[in-house]
Design a protein around this motif. Structure first.
Motif, PDB file in Angstrom:
ATOM      1  N   THR A 239       5.303  19.475  26.392  1.00  0.00           N
ATOM      2  CA  THR A 239       6.186  20.136  25.446  1.00  0.00           C
ATOM      3  C   THR A 239       6.363  21.616  25.807  1.00  0.00           C
ATOM      4  N   GLY A 240       7.595  22.044  25.918  1.00  0.00           N
ATOM      5  CA  GLY A 240       7.901  23.432  26.248  1.00  0.00           C
ATOM      6  C   GLY A 240       7.937  23.742  27.725  1.00  0.00           C
ATOM      7  N   GLU A 241       7.569  22.780  28.594  1.00  0.00           N
ATOM      8  CA  GLU A 241       7.543  23.027  30.044  1.00  0.00           C
ATOM      9  C   GLU A 241       8.850  22.573  30.686  1.00  0.00           C
ATOM     10  N   SER A 242       9.331  23.348  31.655  1.00  0.00           N
ATOM     11  CA  SER A 242      10.575  23.017  32.357  1.00  0.00           C
ATOM     12  C   SER A 242      10.630  23.819  33.646  1.00  0.00           C
ATOM     13  N   PHE A 243      11.678  23.600  34.444  1.00  0.00           N
ATOM     14  CA  PHE A 243      11.898  24.452  35.614  1.00  0.00           C
ATOM     15  C   PHE A 243      13.380  24.747  35.788  1.00  0.00           C
ATOM     16  N   ASN A 244      13.652  25.879  36.440  1.00  0.00           N
ATOM     17  CA  ASN A 244      15.002  26.323  36.790  1.00  0.00           C
ATOM     18  C   ASN A 244      15.011  26.669  38.267  1.00  0.00           C
TER      19      ASN A 244
ATOM     20  N   ILE B 293       7.054  26.048  34.842  1.00  0.00           N
ATOM     21  CA  ILE B 293       5.713  25.846  34.329  1.00  0.00           C
ATOM     22  C   ILE B 293       5.150  24.637  35.071  1.00  0.00           C
ATOM     23  N   ASN B 294       4.045  24.830  35.774  1.00  0.00           N
ATOM     24  CA  ASN B 294       3.525  23.735  36.590  1.00  0.00           C
ATOM     25  C   ASN B 294       2.668  22.775  35.774  1.00  0.00           C
ATOM     26  N   SER B 295       2.165  21.749  36.434  1.00  0.00           N
ATOM     27  CA  SER B 295       1.428  20.698  35.734  1.00  0.00           C
ATOM     28  C   SER B 295       0.112  21.187  35.150  1.00  0.00           C
ATOM     29  N   ALA B 296      -0.355  22.375  35.578  1.00  0.00           N
ATOM     30  CA  ALA B 296      -1.555  22.982  35.006  1.00  0.00           C
ATOM     31  C   ALA B 296      -1.230  23.881  33.817  1.00  0.00           C
TER      32      ALA B 296
ATOM     33  N   ASP C 287       3.658  16.476  37.138  1.00  0.00           N
ATOM     34  CA  ASP C 287       3.093  16.733  38.467  1.00  0.00           C
ATOM     35  C   ASP C 287       3.869  16.037  39.583  1.00  0.00           C
ATOM     36  N   GLN C 288       5.198  16.133  39.525  1.00  0.00           N
ATOM     37  CA  GLN C 288       6.052  15.555  40.555  1.00  0.00           C
ATOM     38  C   GLN C 288       6.819  16.661  41.277  1.00  0.00           C
ATOM     39  N   SER C 289       7.628  16.276  42.262  1.00  0.00           N
ATOM     40  CA  SER C 289       8.361  17.252  43.074  1.00  0.00           C
ATOM     41  C   SER C 289       9.864  17.016  42.987  1.00  0.00           C
TER      42      SER C 289
ATOM     43  N   THR D 299       5.583  20.062  39.195  1.00  0.00           N
ATOM     44  CA  THR D 299       6.310  20.436  37.987  1.00  0.00           C
ATOM     45  C   THR D 299       5.653  19.844  36.740  1.00  0.00           C
ATOM     46  N   GLY D 300       5.626  20.622  35.667  1.00  0.00           N
ATOM     47  CA  GLY D 300       5.061  20.149  34.416  1.00  0.00           C
ATOM     48  C   GLY D 300       6.106  19.545  33.507  1.00  0.00           C
TER      49      GLY D 300
END
Length: 221
Positions: free
Chosen positions: A131-136, A160-163, A77-79, A127-128
């Motif tokens: 496991t399996g969460e990331s961002f591009n 994938i966000n923090s939720a 849950d950060q930016s 951002t989440g």
């Protein structure tokens, strides 16, 4: 057709036949996006990456992009925020302005993140890191060596966000207190009001590319 550097184009210059080497043409025409920078961090806890590769800021190219690939941040849950470098240092005062549109799978409507007085551009928030969460994401900018205009960025992220939901963030931002040449881009994990630490970048790959204008050659006999 594929041309070697030793090949050439024959032109008629007022009755005199001349040859232009293919290597000279390719130097101007380019070949699409050219990668000038790539860096991969694993288990990063610092939370900052600076992109200052000379060719991405000195006018070598007309248009530029920075790609962020498979970032799994250290904290949830950060930016991911952006700061810009002018006159030898990264600007950290509250002159950043931005407007981002936010979407996620749980709503038919969009949200927004915007500001006219922040110490960074909040490019991708919430951002989440499970496991399996990331961002591009990708940042675009043009003419960084120009010294009379502001330097807007266009940004787009999928994540994938923090939720635990698929989300998108896209929009524009810039630093409003300088028309000087842009010398670098800083990616930094922040939280709260954009000035508190947001932990590390975790695992991340970042690459920078440049794009030249194509030259069209017309043959007249």
């Amino acid at each position: 057709i594929t041309l070697a550097d030793a090949d050439g184009f024959v032109v008629n210059d007022g009755g005199t036949m001349k040859t232009i080497p293919a290597s000279d043409v390719s130097a101007y025409a380019g070949g699409g996006w050219t990668k000038e920078f790539e860096s991969t961090l694993t288990g990063d806890t610092n939370g900052t990456m600076d992109i200052t590769t000379t060719a991405l800021f000195d006018g070598t190219y007309d248009y530029h992009c920075i790609k962020i690939l498979r970032c799994t941040p250290e904290q949830d849950d950060q930016s991911l925020c952006v700061r810009l470098k002018f006159g030898g240092s990264f600007a950290t005062d509250a002159y950043y302005r931005y407007h981002m549109k936010l979407y996620d799978e749980n709503s038919d409507s969009k949200g927004t993140a915007r500001s006219t007085n922040r110490a960074s551009i909040d490019a991708c928030s919430g951002t989440g890191n499970a496991t399996g969460e990331s961002f591009n994401g990708v940042l675009y900018y043009a003419s960084p060596d120009e010294t009379s205009l502001l330097k807007p960025l266009y940004m787009r992220f999928d994540y994938i966000n923090s939720a635990g939901r698929i989300a998108e963030s896209s929009g524009v931002g810039y630093y409003a207190n300088s028309n000087a040449a842009l010398q670098g881009v800083r990616l930094i994990m922040l939280s709260g009001n954009g000035s508190s630490s947001g932990g590390g970048l975790g695992d991340i790959t970042v690459a920078g590319y440049g794009l030249k204008k194509w030259v069209i050659i017309v043959f007249i006999e």
